[in-house]
Scaffold this active site. Sequence first.
Site, PDB file in Angstrom:
ATOM      1  N   ASP A  50       0.836  -1.082  -0.026  1.00  0.00           N
ATOM      2  CA  ASP A  50       0.005   0.037   0.071  1.00  0.00           C
ATOM      3  C   ASP A  50       0.942   1.294   0.145  1.00  0.00           C
ATOM      4  OD1 ASP A  50      -2.818   1.112   0.310  1.00  0.00           O
ATOM      5  OD2 ASP A  50      -1.597   2.221   2.085  1.00  0.00           O
ATOM      6  N   TYR A  55       3.386   9.736   0.421  1.00  0.00           N
ATOM      7  CA  TYR A  55       4.225   9.054   1.547  1.00  0.00           C
ATOM      8  C   TYR A  55       5.662   9.465   1.519  1.00  0.00           C
ATOM      9  CZ  TYR A  55       0.098   6.523   2.803  1.00  0.00           C
ATOM     10  OH  TYR A  55      -1.008   5.833   3.237  1.00  0.00           O
ATOM     11  N   SER A 160     -10.633   6.304   0.140  1.00  0.00           N
ATOM     12  CA  SER A 160      -9.967   6.230   1.357  1.00  0.00           C
ATOM     13  C   SER A 160     -10.493   7.046   2.154  1.00  0.00           C
ATOM     14  CB  SER A 160      -8.452   6.154   1.439  1.00  0.00           C
ATOM     15  OG  SER A 160      -8.108   6.088   2.564  1.00  0.00           O
ATOM     16  N   ASN A 161     -10.932   6.916   3.551  1.00  0.00           N
ATOM     17  CA  ASN A 161     -11.594   7.911   4.468  1.00  0.00           C
ATOM     18  C   ASN A 161     -12.870   8.404   4.029  1.00  0.00           C
ATOM     19  OD1 ASN A 161      -9.094   7.838   6.351  1.00  0.00           O
ATOM     20  ND2 ASN A 161      -8.185   8.605   4.400  1.00  0.00           N
ATOM     21  N   GLY A 216      -1.577   2.712  14.755  1.00  0.00           N
ATOM     22  CA  GLY A 216      -0.122   3.327  14.497  1.00  0.00           C
ATOM     23  C   GLY A 216       0.867   3.389  15.752  1.00  0.00           C
ATOM     24  N   GLY A 264       2.019  -1.347   9.273  1.00  0.00           N
ATOM     25  CA  GLY A 264       3.152  -0.435   8.595  1.00  0.00           C
ATOM     26  C   GLY A 264       4.507  -0.479   9.585  1.00  0.00           C
ATOM     27  N   ASN A 266       8.320  -1.014  10.601  1.00  0.00           N
ATOM     28  CA  ASN A 266       9.454  -0.873   9.920  1.00  0.00           C
ATOM     29  C   ASN A 266      10.222  -2.015  10.566  1.00  0.00           C
ATOM     30  OD1 ASN A 266       9.481   0.951   7.773  1.00  0.00           O
ATOM     31  ND2 ASN A 266       9.682   2.604   9.133  1.00  0.00           N
ATOM     32  N   ARG A 270       9.408  -7.781  13.314  1.00  0.00           N
ATOM     33  CA  ARG A 270       7.739  -7.743  13.348  1.00  0.00           C
ATOM     34  C   ARG A 270       7.129  -8.135  12.131  1.00  0.00           C
ATOM     35  NH1 ARG A 270       8.408  -2.487  16.831  1.00  0.00           N
ATOM     36  NH2 ARG A 270       8.573  -3.459  18.892  1.00  0.00           N
TER      37      ARG A 270
HETATM   38  N1  LIG Z   1      -5.468   5.787   3.913  1.00  0.00           N
HETATM   39  C1  LIG Z   1      -5.215   6.600   4.855  1.00  0.00           C
HETATM   40  O1  LIG Z   1      -5.369   7.956   5.057  1.00  0.00           O
HETATM   41  C2  LIG Z   1      -3.727   6.064   5.710  1.00  0.00           C
HETATM   42  C3  LIG Z   1      -3.589   6.791   6.866  1.00  0.00           C
HETATM   43  C4  LIG Z   1      -2.433   6.095   7.472  1.00  0.00           C
HETATM   44  C5  LIG Z   1      -1.653   5.149   7.203  1.00  0.00           C
HETATM   45  N2  LIG Z   1      -2.283   4.388   6.149  1.00  0.00           N
HETATM   46  C6  LIG Z   1      -1.708   2.995   5.697  1.00  0.00           C
HETATM   47  O2  LIG Z   1      -1.809   2.172   6.692  1.00  0.00           O
HETATM   48  C7  LIG Z   1      -0.347   1.748   6.834  1.00  0.00           C
HETATM   49  C8  LIG Z   1      -0.260   1.340   7.928  1.00  0.00           C
HETATM   50  O3  LIG Z   1      -0.308   2.422   9.193  1.00  0.00           O
HETATM   51  P1  LIG Z   1       0.603   2.476  10.464  1.00  0.00           P
HETATM   52  O4  LIG Z   1       2.067   2.453  10.173  1.00  0.00           O
HETATM   53  O5  LIG Z   1       0.253   3.648  11.150  1.00  0.00           O
HETATM   54  O6  LIG Z   1      -0.037   0.822  11.018  1.00  0.00           O
HETATM   55  P2  LIG Z   1       0.407   0.143  12.281  1.00  0.00           P
HETATM   56  O7  LIG Z   1       0.722  -0.963  11.827  1.00  0.00           O
HETATM   57  O8  LIG Z   1      -1.141   0.516  13.115  1.00  0.00           O
HETATM   58  O9  LIG Z   1       1.421   0.901  13.203  1.00  0.00           O
HETATM   59  C9  LIG Z   1       2.485   0.866  12.956  1.00  0.00           C
HETATM   60  C10 LIG Z   1       3.291   1.807  14.053  1.00  0.00           C
HETATM   61  O10 LIG Z   1       3.166   0.672  15.193  1.00  0.00           O
HETATM   62  C11 LIG Z   1       4.506   0.223  15.776  1.00  0.00           C
HETATM   63  N3  LIG Z   1       4.467  -0.964  16.357  1.00  0.00           N
HETATM   64  C12 LIG Z   1       4.033  -2.110  15.512  1.00  0.00           C
HETATM   65  N4  LIG Z   1       4.046  -3.240  16.247  1.00  0.00           N
HETATM   66  C13 LIG Z   1       4.718  -2.803  17.480  1.00  0.00           C
HETATM   67  C14 LIG Z   1       5.007  -3.669  18.722  1.00  0.00           C
HETATM   68  N5  LIG Z   1       4.591  -4.712  18.748  1.00  0.00           N
HETATM   69  N6  LIG Z   1       5.357  -2.766  19.691  1.00  0.00           N
HETATM   70  C15 LIG Z   1       5.399  -1.343  19.504  1.00  0.00           C
HETATM   71  N7  LIG Z   1       5.375  -0.833  18.530  1.00  0.00           N
HETATM   72  C16 LIG Z   1       4.791  -1.148  17.400  1.00  0.00           C
HETATM   73  C17 LIG Z   1       5.529   0.526  14.689  1.00  0.00           C
HETATM   74  O11 LIG Z   1       6.658   0.905  15.001  1.00  0.00           O
HETATM   75  P3  LIG Z   1       7.837  -0.161  14.360  1.00  0.00           P
HETATM   76  O12 LIG Z   1       8.174   0.264  12.985  1.00  0.00           O
HETATM   77  O13 LIG Z   1       9.257   0.269  15.243  1.00  0.00           O
HETATM   78  O14 LIG Z   1       7.450  -1.657  14.528  1.00  0.00           O
HETATM   79  C18 LIG Z   1       4.990   1.528  13.823  1.00  0.00           C
HETATM   80  O15 LIG Z   1       5.502   3.019  14.092  1.00  0.00           O
HETATM   81  C19 LIG Z   1       0.517   2.771   6.174  1.00  0.00           C
HETATM   82  O16 LIG Z   1       1.756   2.303   5.872  1.00  0.00           O
HETATM   83  C20 LIG Z   1      -0.129   3.206   5.025  1.00  0.00           C
HETATM   84  O17 LIG Z   1      -0.097   2.413   3.945  1.00  0.00           O
HETATM   85  C21 LIG Z   1      -3.286   4.733   5.364  1.00  0.00           C
END
Ligand SMILES: NC(=O)c1ccc[n+]([C@@H]2O[C@H](COP(=O)([O-])OP(=O)(O)OC[C@H]3O[C@@H](n4cnc5c(N)ncnc54)[C@H](OP(=O)(O)O)[C@@H]3O)[C@@H](O)[C@H]2O)c1
Length: 300
Positions: A50, A55, A160-161, A216, A264, A266, A270
């Site tokens: 995605d 981004y 989206s949204n 997030g 998401g 990094n 994980r």
């Molecule tokens: N359509 C939209 O408007 C919209 C908006 C926002 C996002 N998105 C999409 O959704 C995707 C995912 O969003 P997201 O990255 O916010 O999703 P997420 O998976 O909810 O959150 C990822 C964040 O959580 C942390 N995390 C994950 N597992 C963890 C754990 N076990 N312990 C501590 N921290 C942990 C990660 O840190 P680490 O990297 O250190 O693991 C990262 O900072 C984005 O990449 C994008 O493609 C779309």
Amino acid sequence: MQRIALGASGPELSRLVYGVWRLADSADTSVQATLRRVHACLDQGITSFDHADIYGDYQCEALFGAALKAAPELKARLQTVTKCGIMLTSAKYPARKVKHYDTSAAHIRASVDASLSHIGVDVIDLLLLHRPDPFMDAAETGACLDQLVQSGKVRAVGVSNFQPWDCELLQSAMQTPLATNQIELSLLAQSPFTNGQLAYHQQRQQPVMAWSPLAGGALFGDGAAAQRVRPLLQSLASQYGVGLDAVAVAWLLAHPARIVPVLGTNDLGRVQALGDAFKVQIDRETWYQLYSLAAGVEVP
Ligand SMILES: NC(=O)c1ccc[n+]([C@@H]2O[C@H](COP(=O)([O-])OP(=O)(O)OC[C@H]3O[C@@H](n4cnc5c(N)ncnc54)[C@H](OP(=O)(O)O)[C@@H]3O)[C@@H](O)[C@H]2O)c1
């Protein structure tokens, strides 16, 4: 890994999608580091990625594309989702006066061409309008999206949204059925379960993509809702021998709306464990225990 079809003629995505929003934030943005992450996804059957034009301040698509350029054989194994429509104020666009949305045909077409070129693929499997645009000319936007599908540059389009009424407006001006709506949905963002968003897409048998399914990262923070829900997440994680994150994702997967979480992290470790979510079974009462703990109230 389960697969999910977006409509009768739409593309098939992996049930878990990997989101590259945070790609440019990683400590190592080298081609090799990105490829390690892509391989970690593919090894588990996570084949759908995605993106969005914006981004990483307009950098992430090209970072990902650089990795694909080094390993072009991967292109045939993955599906590309990307988005357009948000116009960021950015050093890259110094003349831009205000953050805004642009769903004009000219902008959508230019954005699609740029995404194809940055990622280095021949087709976008799923194009999403990133946010509802209060200035949208539905007739113009809808015709443009139809034409992009007819041209073969885009296999399917979605949003989206969007709220149900935003979907209705756009769909009324299009022939191509909207494939999905990517919305914020997690234990800490529960309103779509009751505000009509999920109901709308369930009625139309459209799977919904869930962005920030771990809130997030807030699920692991100090917020009150996270602190309330974590002990049960931890206890289920221990029972199944997985991480808390896998349980939180399993909670979304268990819902009948056919939710497609977009993850998401990094962190390579994980990423390698994302598929653990399928080891966890969430029954109705457990689903409500987690729902109520996060909400802070019992259902009425
Ligand atoms: N359509 C939209 O408007 C919209 C908006 C926002 C996002 N998105 C999409 O959704 C995707 C995912 O969003 P997201 O990255 O916010 O999703 P997420 O998976 O909810 O959150 C990822 C964040 O959580 C942390 N995390 C994950 N597992 C963890 C754990 N076990 N312990 C501590 N921290 C942990 C990660 O840190 P680490 O990297 O250190 O693991 C990262 O900072 C984005 O990449 C994008 O493609 C779309």
